[in-house]
Scaffold this active site. Structure first.
Site, PDB file in Angstrom:
ATOM      1  N   LYS A  54       0.875  -1.182   0.000  1.00  0.00           N
ATOM      2  CA  LYS A  54       0.000   0.000   0.000  1.00  0.00           C
ATOM      3  C   LYS A  54       0.906   1.224   0.000  1.00  0.00           C
ATOM      4  CE  LYS A  54      -4.041   2.000   2.228  1.00  0.00           C
ATOM      5  NZ  LYS A  54      -3.644   3.369   1.890  1.00  0.00           N
ATOM      6  N   ARG A  59      -7.744   3.807 -25.738  1.00  0.00           N
ATOM      7  CA  ARG A  59      -8.780   4.166 -24.768  1.00  0.00           C
ATOM      8  C   ARG A  59      -8.705   3.219 -23.584  1.00  0.00           C
ATOM      9  NH1 ARG A  59     -13.456   6.812 -26.440  1.00  0.00           N
ATOM     10  NH2 ARG A  59     -14.776   5.334 -25.335  1.00  0.00           N
ATOM     11  N   PHE A 109      -2.488  -0.238 -10.506  1.00  0.00           N
ATOM     12  CA  PHE A 109      -2.652  -1.592  -9.976  1.00  0.00           C
ATOM     13  C   PHE A 109      -3.917  -2.267 -10.486  1.00  0.00           C
ATOM     14  CE2 PHE A 109      -3.839   1.406  -6.477  1.00  0.00           C
ATOM     15  CZ  PHE A 109      -5.217   1.237  -6.531  1.00  0.00           C
ATOM     16  N   GLU A 142       3.727   2.088   3.687  1.00  0.00           N
ATOM     17  CA  GLU A 142       2.537   2.396   4.460  1.00  0.00           C
ATOM     18  C   GLU A 142       1.831   1.167   5.009  1.00  0.00           C
ATOM     19  OE1 GLU A 142      -1.638   4.942   4.010  1.00  0.00           O
ATOM     20  OE2 GLU A 142      -0.120   5.003   2.443  1.00  0.00           O
ATOM     21  N   ARG A 193     -16.776  -1.216  -0.190  1.00  0.00           N
ATOM     22  CA  ARG A 193     -15.797  -1.493   0.866  1.00  0.00           C
ATOM     23  C   ARG A 193     -16.221  -2.789   1.534  1.00  0.00           C
ATOM     24  NH1 ARG A 193     -12.348   2.150   3.544  1.00  0.00           N
ATOM     25  NH2 ARG A 193     -13.643   3.970   3.036  1.00  0.00           N
TER      26      ARG A 193
END
Length: 772
Positions: A251, A271, A301, A377, A393
């Site tokens: 991260k 595109r 990612f 991190e 989430r």
């Protein structure tokens, strides 16, 4: 809506703010939309209710401090007046402030009420939106002040309060945007997630009874990012993803971005939409760096769109394959983060792998440790079978950071200031400015403290109130034990050279006097991987106490390295042997006279304990502590004298330099054979007590290797040496012999005379080495 007065909407806001029922708030909003808005006017109303989601209107460029100054100028009052000071110091409580402290819009309303009154203005919602557009497009403070002055003239104090909250983009209605979207239309949130276009949502979903087919993402329209769910440890994360194929990624500490590409600006794809992170690339070291230096780099990612097709419904594993095929990385500008690709392949030496497949919880924990040791991190765990869901989430993506587990070492810092809060902490100290001590002179307390960081989280309201009460009335200093993300950051705001990321109060140290707080030198040299908590416990368990600065109570200083003292111990006690603390004295960098006397009763001059057993590591350390004899001839004499077998000392005192003859170098086969012979002879010399050197300046013997029965003159070899080396050979009367001397000496297990094997020095006068 063109004729609907803004005070009607203010009534809605007041009712929603006072109501505690979420269902009633949604119902009231629905009635307002149905009774006061036409479908063509929905956007005009919704953009005021959800101002933070309005992308049509630019930024106002007004936060509380600037807005306070503009309001003072718009009202035409002196900046030294009590009302002006109250607006500027809106966080600060006082006798005249009451419950409004910390609530800027309420403070502004109370100041305005003295000048505007309570009669409702005639401002319509359409007129308000037009004026807010002007406010956002104003290029300087004078223009903004002019618009605010006009708004003040057309409203009352309560209406102006809500306008201020709209400008600050925080209405505090006690209901979520999700609830507003759901009440407006069942598909509103989904459409906004893939377009981030509030106007489009209001226009396409004007009929609540008509369901909208789920819209896919498009190039050029920002998409709400997929989010990661926080987990507290690797085991918990693995349990949530049990049975799934998992990729773990670093991260990075950057800004989340989407790259929308449409056209030929980048020749290798036309595109696409990439999901990734914007970081800083240090061009001098070819590695990621802190923001504010060098050039930006994008690390992608995930890929969401390719060609004319959205790929968010494909699995992450499939999207990884697509991003490999579609995106060609550009070093220092654009990289892709996939297992066994791009950033992993090109990472600098010493950097950990940034993305890999995990097969067990041990793999996750190992990867997490590598990432944290590299001071990144944290990590993100992703289900490789998952689809990309905007604004989702869930357990598809999980994030693990060091502050979610246990932050870095607890640091004892001193409160040196405070900050007034806002909202429910308005008018009260809600955060502390904490400092570090400058190391005092011997046998004295610190006299100067420098600012280190700002911290406010970690304590309950009751604990915070207790600290503030003890600080009053003279703000007497108290030590706080804080922790944070394990990484430090260079400080541009505080006086200390470094500060902390996300500091948090762990506990209040009422038990420690102010002068035992952390000092600057201690913190700067703090070992990044050493747990201070474990050292504190180790000292306490064995009868000692500790301090975080050098004062007159300190008897022992424990250092991470010889260059800097980083930990201080008050009493020795009986402390278990470890790398950091050792009673045998082998790790002491400096000893006081008192400590020397105590240690002389326990150890000898080489730090060998009279009472403790030794292991191999101890023995090696002790032998290294013994001073070596400088006289090499004496060392060689005793080696030979006490050597049990003659063959093991026959070359004692000899330092051999090997050289291949010129004739041998011309034949590859001969050269290879002589190289093999040289390797064998080197071992034999070492077994016989001699040395092999790589420089003629150290040699006592120059051994010329050549084919058997080939006559070797000295001129040939000497011509291949530098003038300095030839001078050294001649002036030091070095033995120049053939390799047969070694062979025969080894065979007879004794050093034979070099004279028989010496290579003649005819023609030396022609080599021009006699004059210097």
């Amino acid at each position: 809506m063109s004729s609907t007065k803004f005070h009607v909407m203010c009534s809605l806001f007041n009712w929603m703010q006072k109501s505690k029922s979420s269902a009633k708030k949604r119902s009231k909003f629905r009635k307002f939309i149905d009774n006061f808005c036409k479908p063509s006017d929905y956007f005009s109303a919704i953009r005021l209710i959800l101002p933070s989601l309005d992308r049509e209107r630019g930024s106002y460029g007004l936060k509380e401090s600037v807005l306070a100054t503009c309001l003072i100028d718009a009202l035409g009052i002196s900046r030294e007046s009590s009302d002006a000071i109250r607006l500027i110091n809106w966080r600060k409580g006082g006798a005249k402030t009451g419950a409004s402290a910390g609530n800027f819009s309420q403070v502004a309303a109370e100041v305005l009420q003295l000048r505007q009154g309570t009669t409702s203005g005639e401002l319509t919602i359409k007129e308000l939106n037009d004026m807010l557009d002007r406010l956002a497009s104003s290029e300087n403070r004078a223009e903004k002040t002019s618009v605010l002055s006009e708004l003040i003239q057309k409203t009352n104090a309560q209406e102006m309060k809500w306008i201020v909250m709209i400008i600050l983009k925080d209405l505090k209605l006690g209901t979520s945007e999700k609830s507003i979207f759901h009440e407006f239309h069942p598909d509103a949130e989904d459409l906004f997630n893939v377009t981030c276009d509030l106007k489009l949502v209001c226009e396409k979903l004007s009929d609540r009874s008509q369901r909208h087919k789920r819209q896919d993402i498009e190039v050029g329209k920002p998409v709400r990012p997929q989010l990661a769910l926080r987990v507290s440890n690797a085991a918990g994360a693995w349990k949530k993803l049990h049975g799934k194929e998992v990729v773990v990624e670093c991260k990075f500490d950057g800004d989340r971005i989407q790259i929308h590409k449409n056209g030929e600006d980048i020749h290798f794809f036309s595109r696409c939409i990439l999901d990734g992170e914007m970081l800083v690339w240090d061009t001098s070291t070819n590695r990621f760096a802190e923001f504010g230096s060098n050039q930006e780099i994008d690390v992608a990612f995930d890929i969401l769109y390719v060609g004319d097709t959205s790929v968010i419904h494909q699995s992450l594993k499939e999207r990884h394959e697509l991003i490999r095929k579609v995106v060609k990385p550009i070093k220092g500008r654009l990289e892709i983060l996939v297992p066994n690709g791009s950033t992993n392949v090109q990472r600098p030496s010493g950097e950990p792998c940034w993305s890999r497949i995990a097969y067990s919880v041990d793999d996750v924990e190992r990867f997490f440790k590598e990432i944290i040791d590299n001071r990144d991190e944290g990590i993100v765990l992703k289900d490789l079978a998952s689809k990309w869901e905007p604004s989702d989430r869930s357990i598809k993506w999980l994030k693990l950071k060091p502050e979610y587990i246990r932050a870095g070492s607890d640091l004892d810092v001193l409160i040196i200031g405070g900050y007034y809060g806002s909202g429910r902490r308005g008018g009260e100290v809600a955060q502390f400015l904490v400092g570090l001590a400058e190391r005092p002179t011997t046998n004295s307390y610190p006299r100067r403290f420098i600012s280190f960081c700002r911290v406010g989280t970690g304590l309950s309201d009751e604990e915070l109130d207790a600290v503030v009460t003890k600080l009053k009335p003279y703000f007497r200093s108290i030590i706080l034990s804080i922790n944070s993300d394990i990484r430090t950051i260079r400080s541009e705001v505080f006086s200390a050279p470094y500060s902390l990321r996300f500091p948090r109060i762990d506990r209040v140290r009422y038990d420690k006097p102010w002068h035992e707080c952390l000092d600057v030198q201690y913190f700067v040299n703090l070992p990044p991987t050493q747990s201070l908590d474990s050292l504190h416990r180790l000292v306490a368990e064995n009868g000692g106490t500790s301090s975080m600065n050098l004062n007159n109570t300190v008897t022992h200083c424990i250092a991470a390295e010889s260059k800097a003292v980083t930990y201080l111990c008050k009493k020795a006690g009986i402390i278990r042997e470890c790398e950091i603390i050792d009673l045998c004295g082998r790790y002491f960098l400096h000893l006081s006279e008192q400590s020397k006397k105590l240690l002389e009763e326990e150890i000898d001059e080489y730090s060998d304990s009279y009472f403790l057993d030794l292991d191999i590591v101890d023995l090696k350390q002790l032998l290294n502590n013994v001073d070596r004899l400088e006289d090499s001839k004496s060392v060689d004499y005793y080696k030979k004298k006490y050597c049990p077998k003659d063959k093991w000392s026959c070359f004692t005192g000899c330092c051999i330099y090997f050289h291949l003859s010129t004739q041998s170098l011309r034949n590859p086969v001969s050269k290879a054979l002589l190289e093999l012979a040289r390797r064998r002879l080197k071992l034999e010399v070492s077994m016989g007590g001699g040395k092999v050197c790589s420089s003629l300046s150290q040699a006592t013997h120059l051994v010329i290797q050549s084919l058997l029965f080939v006559d070797v003159g000295i001129a040939g070899p000497l011509n291949s040496f530098s003038t300095t080396d030839v001078h050294h050979i001649c002036n030091n009367k070095m033995h120049v012999v053939g390799s047969q001397w070694l062979e025969d000496s080894i065979e007879s297990s004794q050093r034979l005379s070099e004279d028989t094997y010496s290579i003649k020095l005819e023609g030396l006068e022609d080599l021009n080495v006699g004059e210097w």
